[in-house]
Design a protein around this motif. Structure first.
Motif, short mmCIF file in Angstrom:
data_model
loop_
_atom_site.label_atom_id
_atom_site.label_comp_id
_atom_site.label_asym_id
_atom_site.label_seq_id
_atom_site.Cartn_x
_atom_site.Cartn_y
_atom_site.Cartn_z
N SER A 154 11.01 -8.43 -4.63
CA SER A 154 11.00 -8.95 -3.17
C SER A 154 10.78 -7.62 -2.28
N VAL A 155 9.53 -7.64 -1.56
CA VAL A 155 9.39 -6.66 -0.56
C VAL A 155 10.22 -6.82 0.36
N HIS A 181 2.96 -3.53 3.09
CA HIS A 181 2.32 -2.08 3.30
C HIS A 181 3.38 -1.05 2.89
N ASN A 182 4.81 -1.34 3.49
CA ASN A 182 5.75 -0.45 3.56
C ASN A 182 6.10 -0.03 2.18
N ILE A 183 6.40 -1.20 1.44
CA ILE A 183 7.11 -1.17 0.09
C ILE A 183 5.88 -0.63 -0.88
N ALA A 184 4.61 -0.95 -0.74
CA ALA A 184 3.79 -0.42 -1.61
C ALA A 184 3.77 1.07 -1.49
N LYS A 185 3.67 1.49 -0.22
CA LYS A 185 3.81 2.96 -0.08
C LYS A 185 5.10 3.52 -0.80
N TYR A 186 6.22 2.87 -0.45
CA TYR A 186 7.52 3.40 -1.08
C TYR A 186 7.44 3.30 -2.65
N ILE A 187 6.57 2.34 -3.34
CA ILE A 187 6.68 2.47 -4.71
C ILE A 187 5.84 3.39 -5.17
N THR A 188 4.91 3.50 -4.47
CA THR A 188 3.64 4.58 -5.05
C THR A 188 4.46 6.05 -5.13
N LYS A 189 5.25 6.41 -3.86
CA LYS A 189 6.01 7.39 -3.72
C LYS A 189 7.25 7.90 -4.74
N ASN A 190 7.95 6.81 -5.07
CA ASN A 190 8.97 7.01 -5.69
C ASN A 190 9.08 6.40 -7.34
N SER A 203 6.14 -12.28 2.38
CA SER A 203 5.09 -13.02 2.94
C SER A 203 4.37 -12.25 4.27
N ASP A 204 4.98 -11.01 4.74
CA ASP A 204 4.90 -10.12 5.80
C ASP A 204 3.94 -9.06 5.30
N PRO A 205 2.50 -9.01 5.71
CA PRO A 205 1.82 -7.81 4.96
C PRO A 205 2.30 -6.60 5.72
N GLU A 206 2.92 -6.34 6.56
CA GLU A 206 3.38 -4.97 7.26
C GLU A 206 4.39 -4.53 6.32
N ILE A 207 5.51 -5.57 5.77
CA ILE A 207 6.37 -5.09 4.68
C ILE A 207 5.96 -4.74 3.39
N LEU A 257 -5.09 -6.48 1.90
CA LEU A 257 -5.69 -5.30 2.43
C LEU A 257 -4.44 -4.45 2.77
N ALA A 258 -3.29 -4.85 3.31
CA ALA A 258 -2.41 -3.97 3.85
C ALA A 258 -1.59 -3.23 2.76
N THR A 259 -1.83 -3.80 1.39
CA THR A 259 -1.25 -3.24 0.28
C THR A 259 -1.95 -2.25 -0.10
#
Length: 325
Positions: free
Chosen positions: A48-49, A95-104, A89-93, A142-144
């Motif tokens: 879950s994002v 985006h945030n979690i895709a960035k977090y997963i990619t980094k960590n 369900s939230d595009p902004e979240i 797109l956000a992801t």
């Protein structure tokens, strides 16, 4: 972006993301039984994002993204790709979690769950509910994609109450996902009835005319490796995802191994138990293991009694004692 989805030269086989099933332990077990080049992609459990975005809840939700060192070594040895599947369900979240997963983390890709049919998930506008909200679905993709260099794929279904395959897939193709994995059922069908591979074939035909570079993989009711190959030939899909088929035969990805002895089944059960205890002892409920015991203990005389006996055990030592007595 390095899109590994486009790099395969043979029909691609993957193990579907499944809750309380495809953790790091089971992925390692399945890969260890697979023949060379018969399993290409594995997925995490649904993550879950929104849960990952919560500072308090993140630790527990992030358990779904754990990868054992032994699994990492096997992935590298076999050349199997590991994809993190996320939902919300939230595009902004997203985006945030895709960035977090990619980094960590060190995943090969990110997959967006637009297929889970579970009613409580559907009611909050996530997963298969996004089929009914195509603009939000496209925003999420797109956000992801904006947040990561990893390939972003989508796993989905053919509709909600009825098949709307062509309209829905056309919407997804507009935002160029790295791949689309299509389960041949609607949300309403859940896991009932036959998967509609004719609908999957429609999706292949559509993408061939609009975006031929985007792979489409099919999912639903594939219970043998040869059946998967037949589906590729019949529909033109680039690959096949295996879900419940792995429960009928954990050696699914080793099609030449048709005879599996009782001792081999018990050995694999014990290996799974030891690895599960090492990974999750004190974290996950021991009883989760019992669903796996059912898939190992079959197809030999006395299997039913063994299954029944193991449904009564209460902890790891009881399992080891049972088979040593």
């Amino acid at each position: 972006m390095n899109n590994f989805w486009q790099e395969f030269n043979t029909p691609v086989f993957s193990l579907a993301p499944m809750e309380d099933v495809t953790d790091t332990v089971f992925r390692e077990i399945v890969m260890g039984m697979a023949a060379p080049q018969k399993l290409h992609i594995v997925f995490t459990e649904f993550t879950s994002v929104e849960g990952m975005n919560h500072p308090v809840g993140r630790k527990r939700v992030a358990e779904r993204l754990i990868v054992n060192t032994s699994e990492q070594e096997l992935l590298k040895k076999l050349g199997v790709k590991l994809v993190a599947q996320i939902w919300g369900s939230d595009p902004e979240i997203y985006h945030n979690i895709a960035k977090y997963i990619t980094k960590n983390y060190n995943f090969d890709g990110i997959d967006i769950n637009m297929g889970c049919p579970v009613k409580k998930v559907f009611k909050i506008g996530a997963c298969s509910a996004l089929i009914g909200d195509p603009e939000r679905a496209k925003e999420i993709v797109l956000a992801t994609k904006e947040a990561t260099h990893l390939p972003v794929s989508v796993k989905t279904r053919t509709g909600i109450k009825e098949h709307i395959t062509e309209n829905w897939i056309a919407n997804l193709l507009e935002v160029d996902p790295a791949a689309i994995i299509l389960h041949g059922r609607t949300q309403r069908m859940q896991s009932e009835g036959d998967a509609c591979w004719d609908e999957i074939a429609k999706a292949v035909k559509l993408k061939n005319s609009l975006k031929p570079h985007i792979p489409v993989h099919g999912n639903g009711d594939v219970f043998s490796y040869q059946q998967g190959i037949d589906r590729v030939k019949q529909t033109g899909v680039n690959g096949v995802m295996i879900g419940r088929g792995i429960f009928q035969n954990p050696w699914f990805f080793n099609p030449e191994k048709t005879e599996i002895t009782k001792d081999e089944r018990i050995e694999k059960l014990l290996q799974h138990t030891r690895l599960f205890e090492h990974t999750w002892g004190g974290i996950k409920n021991f009883n989760i293991l019992k669903r796996f015991y059912k898939i190992y203990l079959n197809s030999f005389p006395g299997a039913a009694k063994l299954r029944a006996d193991l449904m009564e055990v209460k902890d790891y030592p009881e399992v080891y004692k049972y088979f040593n007595s």
